[in-house]
Write an enzyme that holds these catalytic residues in place. Structure first.
Site, PDB file in Angstrom:
ATOM      1  CG  ASP A   7      13.713  -6.178  40.827  1.00 24.00           C
ATOM      2  OD1 ASP A   7      13.800  -7.156  41.678  1.00 24.00           O
ATOM      3  OD2 ASP A   7      12.548  -5.936  39.922  1.00 24.00           O
TER       4      ASP A   7
ATOM      5  CG  ASP B 252      10.451 -10.649  43.866  1.00 20.36           C
ATOM      6  OD1 ASP B 252      10.025 -11.136  44.718  1.00 20.36           O
ATOM      7  OD2 ASP B 252      10.279 -10.659  42.892  1.00 20.36           O
TER       8      ASP B 252
HETATM    9  N1  GLY Z   1      11.503 -10.580  40.300  1.00 21.05           N
HETATM   10  C1  GLY Z   1      10.483 -10.790  39.470  1.00 21.05           C
HETATM   11  C2  GLY Z   1      10.746 -12.722  39.169  1.00 21.05           C
HETATM   12  O1  GLY Z   1      11.161 -13.043  40.381  1.00 21.05           O
HETATM   13  O2  GLY Z   1       9.562 -12.657  38.911  1.00 21.05           O
END
Ligand code: GLY
Length: 375
Positions: A94, A156
C-alpha cells in the site's frame, strides 16, 4: 454549468468545514472519527495503509483554496509517515496510497527534494515485493495467524501501481513501470471474471505456477463481488491506461465498470457486496465515492459518446446521492462521509472512514473540472 450548481454548493460547504477541521487536527493521522472527533493512527499504527489520505485531502484543498494551513498540515502528515521506513513489516503493497498522496504530491507542487527521496524509497520498496516468476506484487506481510500470504495479491494493488509509473517517469528508468505493467497484466488475466466482476484476493504459486485459487476477502464470501474491490479495479485499470495508453487496460476498466453500473441500486446507495443478502442492508459510502472517481475518469478516456454518457451519468448519480444523503457538512464534526464500511464481516459497519472523505472531495473537484490528479 448550471446543472452543477449543487456540486459547487456542496464543495463550498466542504471547504468551509475543512477549514475548521484542519485547525483542530493539525498533527493527526486520522482513520475514523469517534463522536465526530478524528482518531490518530500515529499513536497506535503509524504504518496503517490509510495514513496518506488525510494528506491527499489537504493537498487537494490547498490547491483549490491556496490556504497555507492546508499545506502545512499536509507536510506534517508526510513527515509522520517517515517512521514507516524503519519498520520492515509496516511496509507493504500500500505504499502508493501512502506516498502518492503525500510525498509525490509535495514534490510535484513544490519540487521538495526530501519528498522526492521519500517517494523513491517507497517505490523501490514496492518494486521489491514483486515475484518475478509469478509476475505479481505480493500484497500483505505475515499476519501472525498462520496463513501463508507469500503468494497473495489483491485487486486493491492496482491503485498502488501509479507510484511505480511515477518512479519510471521521474528517474527515466523503466524497471518500475515494467513491474507495474506485468502486475496489471496478471491482474487482468486472473482477477477479472467472465461477467466483468473482480475477485478480491488471488493466491499464486510462488515459482511461476500461476493462479492457485481465489480467497474471500473483505466482501460477503469467496466468489462474490465486494463493491470497494470493484472500484479499485475500475479506477486502477483506468490509471494504468492513463500512464501506459495500453488499450487492454481501458477495456478491462470498462468491463468492470459495466458490471458495477448494472448493479447500482435505484437508491444510488452502494452495498458492501453486490451479492450480499438483502438483510442486513450494509452499505459502503467509500465504494460510491471511489466508483465516482473511476467512472468520471473513464468517461473522459472512452471513445464512444454512449459509453461516455453512461459512465458520467452513473458517476454523477453516486455523487448526488452521497451529497444529499451521506455527507455531514457540520464544521463542528471532523468526519465528512457517513455509512462507510471496511469489511462485510467486521463487527462494526456504517462509520466514517478517511478515504471516503478523500475520494468524495477528489471526485467533486474533478466533476467541476478542477482538482489535481495525484495518481
Ligand atoms: N485496501 C484495503 C481496503 O480497501 O479496505
Amino acid at each position: 454549468m448550471s446543472e452543477l450548481i449543487w456540486a459547487e454548493e456542496a464543495l463550498r460547504k466542504v471547504i468551509e468545514k475543512e477549514r475548521a477541521v484542519v485547525k483542530r487536527n493539525y498533527d493527526k493521522l486520522p482513520y475514523t472519527a469517534v463522536n465526530h472527533v478524528f482518531d490518530d493512527k500515529s499513536k497506535d499504527n503509524v504504518c496503517w495503509w490509510t495514513n496518506g489520505f488525510y494528506g491527499g485531502m489537504l493537498w487537494q484543498l490547498y490547491r483549490e483554496t491556496g490556504d497555507d494551513e492546508f499545506m502545512k498540515a499536509a507536510e506534517r502528515v508526510e513527515e509522520k509517515l517517515d517512521a514507516n521506513f524503519l519498520d520492515y513489516n509496516g511496509m507493504d503493497h500500500d505504499s502508493g496510497f501512502k506516498w502518492l498522496l503525500t510525498a509525490v504530491a509535495n514534490y510535484r507542487f513544490t519540487g521538495n527534494d526530501k519528498s522526492k527521496n521519500r517517494a523513491l524509497l517507497a517505490a523501490a520498496n514496492l518494486a521489491g515485493r514483486y515475484n518475478s516468476k509469478g509476475k505479481f506484487i505480493r500484497a500483505w506481510n505475515d499476519w501472525g495467524d498462520g496463513r501463508d500470504t507469500r503468494g497473495w495479491a489483491i485487486i486493491d494493488c492496482m491503485m498502488n501501481l501509479p507510484l511505480l509509473y511515477w518512479a519510471t517517469e521521474t528517474m527515466d528508468d523503466p524497471r518500475f513501470s515494467q513491474i507495474a505493467e506485468n502486475h496489471a497484466n496478471t491482474a487482468m488475466d486472473s482477477f477479472i471474471r467472465k461477467d466483468g466482476s473482480s475477485r478480491h484476493i488471488v493466491e499464486f504459486g510462488l515459482n511461476g505456477e500461476g493462479f492457485i485459487r481465489e480467497h474471500g476477502g473483505q466482501g460477503y464470501a469467496e466468489g462474490t463481488a465486494w463493491t470497494r474491490g470493484q472500484t479499485w479495479a475500475i479506477y486502477g485499470f483506468v490509471m494504468s491506461y492513463i500512464h501506459t495508453k495500453n488499450e487492454a487496460y481501458l477495456k478491462t476498466a470498462m468491463r468492470v465498470a459495466d458490471f458495477f453500473v448494472e448493479h447500482i441500486p435505484e437508491s444510488g446507495l452502494i452495498p458492501v457486496d453486490f451479492m450480499q443478502p438483502e438483510e442486513p442492508a450494509y452499505e459502503d459510502s467509500t465504494a460510491a465515492a471511489i466508483a465516482a472517481c473511476g467512472l468520471l475518469h473513464l468517461a473522459e478516456e472512452v471513445q464512444g459518446a454512449a459509453d461516455r454518457l453512461k459512465y458520467q451519468t452513473a458517476g454523477i448519480k453516486l455523487l448526488k446521492t452521497l451529497t444529499n444523503e451521506r455527507c455531514d457538512f457540520d464544521p463542528q464534526h471532523d468526519d465528512l462521509l457517513i455509512n462507510c464500511t471496511a469489511a462485510y464481516h467486521d463487527k462494526e459497519h456504517h462509520f466514517p472512514i478517511i478515504y471516503g472523505d478523500y475520494f468524495y472531495i477528489e471526485a467533486m473537484l474533478y466533476l467541476l473540472g478542477r482538482g489535481e490528479y495525484l495518481w
